[in-house]
Scaffold this active site. Structure first.
Site, mmCIF file in Angstrom:
data_model
loop_
_atom_site.group_PDB
_atom_site.id
_atom_site.type_symbol
_atom_site.label_atom_id
_atom_site.label_comp_id
_atom_site.label_asym_id
_atom_site.label_seq_id
_atom_site.Cartn_x
_atom_site.Cartn_y
_atom_site.Cartn_z
ATOM 1 N N CYS A 1 -51.497 -79.115 -66.113
ATOM 2 C CA CYS A 1 -52.601 -78.675 -66.976
ATOM 3 C C CYS A 1 -53.376 -79.813 -67.623
ATOM 4 O O CYS A 1 -54.541 -80.033 -67.306
ATOM 5 C CB CYS A 1 -52.063 -77.739 -68.054
ATOM 6 S SG CYS A 1 -51.237 -76.312 -67.341
ATOM 7 N N LYS B 1 -41.764 -82.465 -68.150
ATOM 8 C CA LYS B 1 -41.278 -82.358 -69.529
ATOM 9 C C LYS B 1 -39.989 -81.555 -69.495
ATOM 10 O O LYS B 1 -39.722 -80.846 -68.506
ATOM 11 C CB LYS B 1 -42.320 -81.689 -70.428
ATOM 12 C CG LYS B 1 -42.564 -80.229 -70.107
ATOM 13 C CD LYS B 1 -43.432 -79.596 -71.176
ATOM 14 C CE LYS B 1 -43.468 -78.097 -71.020
ATOM 15 N NZ LYS B 1 -44.268 -77.449 -72.047
HETATM 16 C C1 UGA Z 1 -50.151 -77.440 -72.064
HETATM 17 C C2 UGA Z 1 -50.585 -76.933 -73.448
HETATM 18 O O1 UGA Z 1 -49.687 -77.414 -74.444
HETATM 19 C C3 UGA Z 1 -50.597 -75.405 -73.468
HETATM 20 O O2 UGA Z 1 -51.063 -74.941 -74.724
HETATM 21 C C4 UGA Z 1 -51.525 -74.910 -72.354
HETATM 22 O O3 UGA Z 1 -51.551 -73.492 -72.285
HETATM 23 C C5 UGA Z 1 -51.027 -75.441 -71.020
HETATM 24 O O4 UGA Z 1 -51.012 -76.887 -71.057
HETATM 25 C C6 UGA Z 1 -51.958 -74.961 -69.952
HETATM 26 O O5 UGA Z 1 -53.109 -75.406 -69.929
HETATM 27 O O6 UGA Z 1 -51.593 -74.065 -69.188
HETATM 28 P P1 UGA Z 1 -47.792 -77.706 -70.841
HETATM 29 O O7 UGA Z 1 -48.559 -78.336 -69.713
HETATM 30 O O8 UGA Z 1 -46.765 -76.667 -70.539
HETATM 31 O O9 UGA Z 1 -48.813 -77.009 -71.870
HETATM 32 O O10 UGA Z 1 -47.063 -78.893 -71.601
HETATM 33 P P2 UGA Z 1 -47.104 -79.594 -73.012
HETATM 34 O O11 UGA Z 1 -45.967 -79.134 -73.817
HETATM 35 O O12 UGA Z 1 -48.452 -79.522 -73.625
HETATM 36 O O13 UGA Z 1 -46.820 -81.104 -72.580
HETATM 37 C C7 UGA Z 1 -47.756 -81.800 -71.756
HETATM 38 C C8 UGA Z 1 -47.313 -83.197 -71.514
HETATM 39 O O14 UGA Z 1 -47.474 -83.992 -72.686
HETATM 40 C C9 UGA Z 1 -45.857 -83.377 -71.095
HETATM 41 O O15 UGA Z 1 -45.790 -84.304 -70.025
HETATM 42 C C10 UGA Z 1 -45.184 -83.952 -72.327
HETATM 43 O O16 UGA Z 1 -44.088 -84.755 -72.034
HETATM 44 C C11 UGA Z 1 -46.311 -84.766 -72.925
HETATM 45 N N1 UGA Z 1 -46.204 -85.001 -74.377
HETATM 46 C C12 UGA Z 1 -46.211 -83.970 -75.242
HETATM 47 C C13 UGA Z 1 -46.102 -86.301 -74.858
HETATM 48 O O17 UGA Z 1 -46.098 -87.273 -74.080
HETATM 49 N N2 UGA Z 1 -46.003 -86.518 -76.201
HETATM 50 C C14 UGA Z 1 -46.023 -85.486 -77.082
HETATM 51 O O18 UGA Z 1 -45.946 -85.757 -78.299
HETATM 52 C C15 UGA Z 1 -46.121 -84.184 -76.600
#
Ligand code: UGA
Length: 439
Positions: free
Chosen positions: A266, A329
């Site tokens: 995403c 993640k």
């Molecule tokens: C993300 C959004 O958070 C959702 O709200 C959205 O609906 C979704 O995309 C989508 O468009 O369908 P998601 O891809 O499941 O959700 O994952 P996230 O929890 O947002 O994490 C994204 C990435 O950021 C991961 O690789 C995670 O490791 C990284 N991340 C997250 C960081 O590097 N640091 C942080 O502090 C948080």
């Protein structure tokens, strides 16, 4: 309410099962026969906590799965939940699955039906779809989805907010839009009764809300990763910095975890498609900063390979490297644009012998990078390793003991790609501990 869900991936399968759990009669449609066979057998075709329970508990008369588009006939509300991946060789989103879903749906729509778009699309797509649907007498609502993988069921049943993009005429919702809204209110009666905020707007705003939200999240992550670069240049500690600025409620501590950065199906593709769309609209300058967000994010992966080289006295050629984590993640088996796998593959390409482990994502990782070696446990992956890289912050990796892991490795060198280990504890056990943005 009889509803159909078109596209049974991470979004659609969870949406279908969640809607059935609210008492609706749901048919899930997908072109992937294997996925449908698994769902029919009440098996989740991917790892998503909570989904197996919903499939198990569902009344088989209320939740059915099919590859036959004709089965959606008779449903009054149709959710479009197909993927919009990045187009090969371009920044744009690939809308072929959205177009195919609508083509399959169109012959079965009746006047008064509601089509609900949940896929993430470039702004302007809903307007085009609404026009295409006009001859059927069905009405389109744009209802973006904000679920996080790993929390899909919770986020579907108890979202932070619900957004409806309704058809408007001169800034006023049309009569058909009001009627469609009443039907969607019925579908979401339970979450709405919980008091979950509902934002009612037009198509353009609803489509933008989704990409704006993901862009903001990506920016927040790249902001802290940019600070990590400053910390590396000055000997400061980005985790303490994040804690300190995060206490300001206007900033907030969530999504300020520095490390290997964001990946998944995403955030990366959404910010790129958003930039591409802004370019088409003649407002690229407004999103130019997202180029930097993307660049900061990618630099973290390169920096991690450099860090591996640094701890290996200048070369990783022939070194054995254990990578803990393959999923993008924790809580997911999704390896799309996974920072963990990207770094693992890069180190392998640069001559290291890389063994990857993950509690859930090994099969998907192997299908993507067959050249890597895979192990089922961290101990197995780390056996004889010159370096261990923690790349995905699964709780089981967070809980690893430096002494126990130290028994199996060749050299006690750990790279903490997610800044989750206690450096003092690992150093006390004789490990060289290095991380991104930490001294
Ligand atoms: C993300 C959004 O958070 C959702 O709200 C959205 O609906 C979704 O995309 C989508 O468009 O369908 P998601 O891809 O499941 O959700 O994952 P996230 O929890 O947002 O994490 C994204 C990435 O950021 C991961 O690789 C995670 O490791 C990284 N991340 C997250 C960081 O590097 N640091 C942080 O502090 C948080």
């Amino acid at each position: 309410m009889r509803i159909s869900v078109i596209g049974c991936g991470y979004l659609g399968a969870v949406h279908a099962a969640s809607m059935a759990s609210l008492g609706h009669e749901v048919v899930g449609l997908d072109v992937d026969a294997e996925k449908i066979a698994a769902l029919r057998a009440r098996r989740a075709p991917f790892y998503e906590p909570g989904l197996p329970e919903l499939l198990e508990e569902a009344d088989p008369d209320l939740l059915t799965w099919t590859t036959d588009p004709a089965a959606v006939a008779g449903a009054r509300v149709h959710f479009v939940c197909v993927g919009t991946p990045q187009m090969r060789g371009e920044l744009h989103a690939d809308l072929q699955y959205v177009d195919a879903a609508l083509e399959a749906l169109m012959p079965h729509l009746r006047p008064g039906d509601v089509v609900v778009g949940k896929s993430t699309v470039p702004v302007g797509t809903a307007e085009r779809i609404a026009e295409d649907l006009a001859p059927t007498g069905a009405t389109l609502i744009w209802n973006p989805e904000f679920l996080r993988e790993g929390f899909g069921v919770h986020d579907t049943l108890h979202p932070d907010r619900i957004v409806y993009g309704l058809p408007t005429d001169g800034g006023v919702t049309t009569a058909a839009g009001e009627a469609a809204r009443a039907l969607l209110d019925e579908v979401y009666a339970t979450p709405l009764a919980e008091g979950i905020p509902l934002v009612v707007t037009d198509y353009a705003t609803a489509q933008l809300v989704k990409v704006a939200a993901n862009s903001f999240l990506a920016t927040k992550i790249s902001f802290i990763n940019a600070m990590a670069e400053l910390c590396e240049a000055t000997g400061a500690d980005v985790t303490a910095l994040a804690d300190a600025i995060g206490h300001d409620v206007r900033i907030g501590r969530r999504f300020l975890n520095a490390g290997l950065g964001f990946g998944g199906g995403c955030l990366p593709k959404d910010i790129r498609a958003f930039m591409a769309r802004a370019g088409e609209l003649g407002v690229f300058d407004a999103l130019r900063f997202l180029q930097e967000v993307d660049a900061v994010n990618m630099r973290r992966r390169v920096r991690m390979v450099d860090l591996a080289r640094e701890v290996c006295d200048g070369s990783i050629v022939g070194r054995r490297i254990a990578v803990l984590g393959a999923a993008f993640k924790p809580g997911s088996d999704d390896v799309r644009d996974s920072p963990a796998l990207s770094v693992a593959a890069q180190m392998q390409l640069q001559g290291a012998h890389v063994t990857v482990t993950d509690p859930q994502a090994i099969d998907n990782a192997r299908a993507t990078w067959a050249d890597l070696r895979f192990a089922t446990t961290p101990e197995e992956a780390a056996a004889g390793a010159d370096v261990v890289l923690l790349a995905t912050e699964w709780p089981e990796y967070r809980a690893l003991g430096p002494e126990a892991l130290g028994q199996v490795v060749a050299h006690r060198r750990i790279l903490d790609g997610r800044n989750i280990l206690d450096p003092a504890a690992w150093r006390a056990a004789g490990w060289t501990y290095r991380a991104l943005g930490r001294p």
